[in-house]
Write a protein that holds these residues in place. Sequence first.
Motif, PDB file in Angstrom:
ATOM      1  N   THR A   1       0.820  -1.211   0.000  1.00 19.44           N
ATOM      2  CA  THR A   1       0.000   0.000   0.000  1.00 19.44           C
ATOM      3  C   THR A   1       0.855   1.263   0.000  1.00 19.44           C
ATOM      4  O   THR A   1       0.383   2.339   0.348  1.00 19.44           O
ATOM      5  CB  THR A   1      -0.945   0.006   1.215  1.00 19.44           C
ATOM      6  OG1 THR A   1      -0.174  -0.116   2.426  1.00 19.44           O
ATOM      7  CG2 THR A   1      -1.917  -1.159   1.137  1.00 19.44           C
ATOM      8  N   THR A   2       2.115   1.147  -0.381  1.00 20.61           N
ATOM      9  CA  THR A   2       2.997   2.308  -0.479  1.00 20.61           C
ATOM     10  C   THR A   2       2.557   3.215  -1.628  1.00 20.61           C
ATOM     11  O   THR A   2       1.916   2.748  -2.578  1.00 20.61           O
ATOM     12  CB  THR A   2       4.448   1.853  -0.727  1.00 20.61           C
ATOM     13  OG1 THR A   2       5.327   2.986  -0.705  1.00 20.61           O
ATOM     14  CG2 THR A   2       4.579   1.183  -2.085  1.00 20.61           C
ATOM     15  N   PRO A   3       2.860   4.505  -1.596  1.00 24.60           N
ATOM     16  CA  PRO A   3       2.583   5.348  -2.762  1.00 24.60           C
ATOM     17  C   PRO A   3       3.399   4.888  -3.971  1.00 24.60           C
ATOM     18  O   PRO A   3       4.605   4.632  -3.858  1.00 24.60           O
ATOM     19  CB  PRO A   3       3.037   6.742  -2.309  1.00 24.60           C
ATOM     20  CG  PRO A   3       3.070   6.687  -0.818  1.00 24.60           C
ATOM     21  CD  PRO A   3       3.413   5.279  -0.470  1.00 24.60           C
ATOM     22  N   ILE A   4       2.752   4.761  -5.106  1.00 26.37           N
ATOM     23  CA  ILE A   4       3.432   4.397  -6.351  1.00 26.37           C
ATOM     24  C   ILE A   4       3.151   5.487  -7.384  1.00 26.37           C
ATOM     25  O   ILE A   4       1.997   5.840  -7.623  1.00 26.37           O
ATOM     26  CB  ILE A   4       2.956   3.033  -6.874  1.00 26.37           C
ATOM     27  CG1 ILE A   4       3.331   1.922  -5.894  1.00 26.37           C
ATOM     28  CG2 ILE A   4       3.552   2.741  -8.255  1.00 26.37           C
ATOM     29  CD1 ILE A   4       2.899   0.543  -6.338  1.00 26.37           C
ATOM     30  N   ALA A   5       4.213   6.010  -7.968  1.00 25.58           N
ATOM     31  CA  ALA A   5       4.068   7.044  -9.001  1.00 25.58           C
ATOM     32  C   ALA A   5       3.614   6.391 -10.303  1.00 25.58           C
ATOM     33  O   ALA A   5       4.284   5.490 -10.818  1.00 25.58           O
ATOM     34  CB  ALA A   5       5.390   7.776  -9.207  1.00 25.58           C
ATOM     35  N   ARG A   6       2.497   6.834 -10.812  1.00 23.02           N
ATOM     36  CA  ARG A   6       1.988   6.280 -12.063  1.00 23.02           C
ATOM     37  C   ARG A   6       2.988   6.486 -13.196  1.00 23.02           C
ATOM     38  O   ARG A   6       3.136   5.623 -14.072  1.00 23.02           O
ATOM     39  CB  ARG A   6       0.650   6.936 -12.417  1.00 23.02           C
ATOM     40  CG  ARG A   6      -0.028   6.333 -13.647  1.00 23.02           C
ATOM     41  CD  ARG A   6      -1.462   6.802 -13.755  1.00 23.02           C
ATOM     42  NE  ARG A   6      -2.159   6.159 -14.864  1.00 23.02           N
ATOM     43  CZ  ARG A   6      -3.465   6.214 -15.056  1.00 23.02           C
ATOM     44  NH1 ARG A   6      -4.238   6.884 -14.198  1.00 23.02           N
ATOM     45  NH2 ARG A   6      -4.029   5.592 -16.082  1.00 23.02           N
ATOM     46  N   GLU A   7       3.697   7.612 -13.157  1.00 22.78           N
ATOM     47  CA  GLU A   7       4.697   7.884 -14.191  1.00 22.78           C
ATOM     48  C   GLU A   7       5.755   6.779 -14.242  1.00 22.78           C
ATOM     49  O   GLU A   7       6.188   6.361 -15.320  1.00 22.78           O
ATOM     50  CB  GLU A   7       5.390   9.228 -13.923  1.00 22.78           C
ATOM     51  CG  GLU A   7       4.445  10.429 -13.890  1.00 22.78           C
ATOM     52  CD  GLU A   7       3.979  10.765 -12.484  1.00 22.78           C
ATOM     53  OE1 GLU A   7       3.898  11.975 -12.164  1.00 22.78           O
ATOM     54  OE2 GLU A   7       3.713   9.829 -11.708  1.00 22.78           O
ATOM     55  N   ALA A   8       6.181   6.315 -13.055  1.00 22.09           N
ATOM     56  CA  ALA A   8       7.213   5.274 -12.996  1.00 22.09           C
ATOM     57  C   ALA A   8       6.670   3.939 -13.490  1.00 22.09           C
ATOM     58  O   ALA A   8       7.328   3.231 -14.261  1.00 22.09           O
ATOM     59  CB  ALA A   8       7.721   5.139 -11.567  1.00 22.09           C
ATOM     60  N   ALA A   9       5.457   3.576 -13.041  1.00 21.92           N
ATOM     61  CA  ALA A   9       4.878   2.293 -13.440  1.00 21.92           C
ATOM     62  C   ALA A   9       4.655   2.235 -14.946  1.00 21.92           C
ATOM     63  O   ALA A   9       4.862   1.186 -15.574  1.00 21.92           O
ATOM     64  CB  ALA A   9       3.563   2.065 -12.698  1.00 21.92           C
ATOM     65  N   GLU A  10       4.229   3.353 -15.552  1.00 21.50           N
ATOM     66  CA  GLU A  10       3.958   3.363 -16.993  1.00 21.50           C
ATOM     67  C   GLU A  10       5.244   3.439 -17.811  1.00 21.50           C
ATOM     68  O   GLU A  10       5.318   2.869 -18.899  1.00 21.50           O
ATOM     69  CB  GLU A  10       3.032   4.521 -17.329  1.00 21.50           C
ATOM     70  CG  GLU A  10       1.622   4.329 -16.768  1.00 21.50           C
ATOM     71  CD  GLU A  10       0.681   5.462 -17.131  1.00 21.50           C
ATOM     72  OE1 GLU A  10       1.165   6.514 -17.631  1.00 21.50           O
ATOM     73  OE2 GLU A  10      -0.542   5.312 -16.923  1.00 21.50           O
ATOM     74  N   LYS A  11       6.255   4.103 -17.291  1.00 22.71           N
ATOM     75  CA  LYS A  11       7.523   4.202 -18.036  1.00 22.71           C
ATOM     76  C   LYS A  11       8.283   2.879 -18.019  1.00 22.71           C
ATOM     77  O   LYS A  11       8.809   2.438 -19.038  1.00 22.71           O
ATOM     78  CB  LYS A  11       8.409   5.301 -17.447  1.00 22.71           C
ATOM     79  CG  LYS A  11       9.785   5.426 -18.133  1.00 22.71           C
ATOM     80  CD  LYS A  11      10.598   6.561 -17.551  1.00 22.71           C
ATOM     81  CE  LYS A  11      11.989   6.641 -18.184  1.00 22.71           C
ATOM     82  NZ  LYS A  11      11.944   6.886 -19.635  1.00 22.71           N
ATOM     83  N   TYR A  12       8.334   2.239 -16.858  1.00 19.38           N
ATOM     84  CA  TYR A  12       9.178   1.050 -16.720  1.00 19.38           C
ATOM     85  C   TYR A  12       8.418  -0.264 -16.862  1.00 19.38           C
ATOM     86  O   TYR A  12       9.037  -1.305 -17.111  1.00 19.38           O
ATOM     87  CB  TYR A  12       9.912   1.100 -15.376  1.00 19.38           C
ATOM     88  CG  TYR A  12      10.809   2.313 -15.259  1.00 19.38           C
ATOM     89  CD1 TYR A  12      11.914   2.462 -16.080  1.00 19.38           C
ATOM     90  CD2 TYR A  12      10.538   3.323 -14.350  1.00 19.38           C
ATOM     91  CE1 TYR A  12      12.741   3.584 -15.990  1.00 19.38           C
ATOM     92  CE2 TYR A  12      11.347   4.449 -14.249  1.00 19.38           C
ATOM     93  CZ  TYR A  12      12.445   4.570 -15.079  1.00 19.38           C
ATOM     94  OH  TYR A  12      13.251   5.676 -14.989  1.00 19.38           O
ATOM     95  N   GLY A  13       7.105  -0.264 -16.693  1.00 18.82           N
ATOM     96  CA  GLY A  13       6.346  -1.498 -16.858  1.00 18.82           C
ATOM     97  C   GLY A  13       6.873  -2.601 -15.961  1.00 18.82           C
ATOM     98  O   GLY A  13       7.083  -2.409 -14.761  1.00 18.82           O
ATOM     99  N   LYS A  14       7.119  -3.771 -16.536  1.00 23.88           N
ATOM    100  CA  LYS A  14       7.635  -4.897 -15.756  1.00 23.88           C
ATOM    101  C   LYS A  14       9.034  -4.619 -15.210  1.00 23.88           C
ATOM    102  O   LYS A  14       9.452  -5.240 -14.233  1.00 23.88           O
ATOM    103  CB  LYS A  14       7.657  -6.158 -16.612  1.00 23.88           C
ATOM    104  CG  LYS A  14       6.264  -6.697 -16.958  1.00 23.88           C
ATOM    105  CD  LYS A  14       6.348  -7.999 -17.727  1.00 23.88           C
ATOM    106  CE  LYS A  14       4.955  -8.541 -18.013  1.00 23.88           C
ATOM    107  NZ  LYS A  14       5.001  -9.819 -18.773  1.00 23.88           N
ATOM    108  N   ASP A  15       9.751  -3.687 -15.851  1.00 28.15           N
ATOM    109  CA  ASP A  15      11.093  -3.347 -15.375  1.00 28.15           C
ATOM    110  C   ASP A  15      11.074  -2.580 -14.065  1.00 28.15           C
ATOM    111  O   ASP A  15      12.132  -2.315 -13.486  1.00 28.15           O
ATOM    112  CB  ASP A  15      11.849  -2.535 -16.435  1.00 28.15           C
ATOM    113  CG  ASP A  15      12.267  -3.392 -17.625  1.00 28.15           C
ATOM    114  OD1 ASP A  15      12.330  -4.626 -17.461  1.00 28.15           O
ATOM    115  OD2 ASP A  15      12.527  -2.833 -18.706  1.00 28.15           O
TER     116      ASP A  15
END
Length: 669
Positions: free
Chosen positions: A223-237
């Motif tokens: 439940t930590t904050p996750i930046a959508r920018e990071a998840a979309e840029k790196y995907g599975k990486d």
Amino acid sequence: MLRIASRSLAAAILGTLLFSGCGNNPYEPGEAAKPILFRAMSDDPRTLDPTVSYSAGIEAQTVDAIYPSFYHYHFLKQSPFKLEPMLGAREPERRVYAFEANGKSGQGEAWRFTLKKGLRFQDDPCFPGGKGREVVAKDILYAFRRMADPAVPCPVLGFFEDKILGFSDYIKANRARQEKKQKADYDVPVEGLWLDLSDPHTFEIRLNQPYPQLKFLMAMHFTTPIAREAAEKYGKDLARHPVGCGPYILKEWTQKKRIVLTVNPNRMEEFYPSEGEPGDREAGLLADAGKRLPLNEKVIYTAMRESTTSWNMFSQGYLDAYGVTQENYSQVVSRAGSLTPEMKAKGITLSKVVDPGISYLLFNMEDPVIGGYTPQKRKLRQAISLSLDAQAFLDLFSQGNGKLAQSLIPPGLFGYDENYKNPYRQYEPNLKRAKELLAEAGYPNGVDKKTGEKLTIYYDNAGVTAAGRQYAGLLIKQVSRLGIKVESRPWRPIVWQARVDKGQFQFISYGWLADYPDPENFVFLLYGPNKRPGPNHTNYNNAEYNKLFEKMRAMEDSPARRVLIEKMRAIAVEDCPMVYMEHGEDLALNYNWLKNAKIHSIANDVTKYRRVDGPTRADSQSKWNRPILWPILVFGVLLYLGSIPAANTIKQRRTRRLRRDSSETEVKS
């Protein structure tokens, strides 16, 4: 020529001397004196994605150092464990919530959370200009939405699926999109994930039932904050490129070599606690009170697959702490139970704490041979359970430190009953009852009555070390006394875990350490909806057990809750999806230069509290690892003396050659 040979010999001797002085220090020159924490890891983490990671040890410590949560556990106050806001500005507000969903209405519970202002993500190319932006409420709600993405296997999805309003429908919609080869939709409204549009730092989690355990889950990295920018840029990486707002950032990850964490310049202001438990001040655990965290500028985890290697590195002072294992116990602890004089002489101390956990063996309940719910299948598993002498494992691999387990709940948690005796964990050396059950299961003396062939079962394991192979050997020896053939299938830990998550096993060893101090966190290991890749790795699914669990989890500790726990225990014992082995103890060795080394048996974010006295460590390393030069000097002198005849021979040959050349010159002239 003679001078050239002498120079070569001198250079060789000098090179040998210099090489001998290098030692086996794996770190850069000067690092020992700096505030850097040095630890070993036996293998690479499986992932650093906070939505996916569910392994203890180095993986959990690394993830939690990068990804903090709304709550965390007080580092020093552990009796009882104390939760307090970390990213949270204050304690959440809870209220009764009236809802309507799928044509039904009822009363649930709404939790209103508010984040601290000014929190920032680490700098990363995923953000405009590479500068980390402010952390806001939508980043935590995005973490919840990401759990519902079928492409991101979240092991705790089952905790929320049936409780957050509208979440189950949202999950089903995303699964339908996946079948159509479409990506999950992160923008569909979900009633239970509510954002306060008037305050970007406030959000609500709305539930269709009381769920007191939510506070514990808000202290976990899922439940930590996750930046959508990071998840979309790196995907599975994202599994290898974490972007968080914690005290550390990932500076380097060289697979099969090392992981390096460095201080996050954008970290929140967080300070070492100024209060603790009785005895903490005398133990020096409050010497750093009020200092800004983290206390070390860097953390280095070095890959050392063989335990012999890591133990030698610790003995030489190149690792700051080390766990006590079956392999090194005799070198660490004397017969009297205290540290050996050799350990004390090096300024090493021993930390010891009872784990709120359990080790067990589990069956794949979907396996055609060993799984299933018929009386015959139950009796097969019960027979195997009775063939295993847990005390022998405890004595050999834990030196007797621990307690035999009779059920899932460990000592210290509500619902534990020290007087309960599991009928299928009462070992008899003659295996009388075990053999009777095996015959009733259709395998008299281990032979299948239908085929006339010996029953063969497969023990999948991560026993690639000497201790792991020894564990597998003892298990095979004990079960084989029934007449069953047991074959070991060892895998690298990271491969083994992947096979477990996919159900590619028959019979494995496993363990569970409390995520939070509540019995629900153990009995949920057999709750059907928590099936793989969730914590129910056996995929056990008993409808009566599930109903009792759903009622019990919403209750506060009480006699009525204890009754439900006992009913669930009786059901699970008869079905026997697990063989309960032991409740262990955690023993750790720490050098005197490692400060604040108090063990926390639940929290994984303790790295930030550790402090290294670098100069003391560097001085000790220098004293303990001075090169022994006299054998090299003796060898050099002998080598030099032995070279004199050869040098004289070379000189004589050179002289003869000069004379011959001289005579030939005279003739020609």
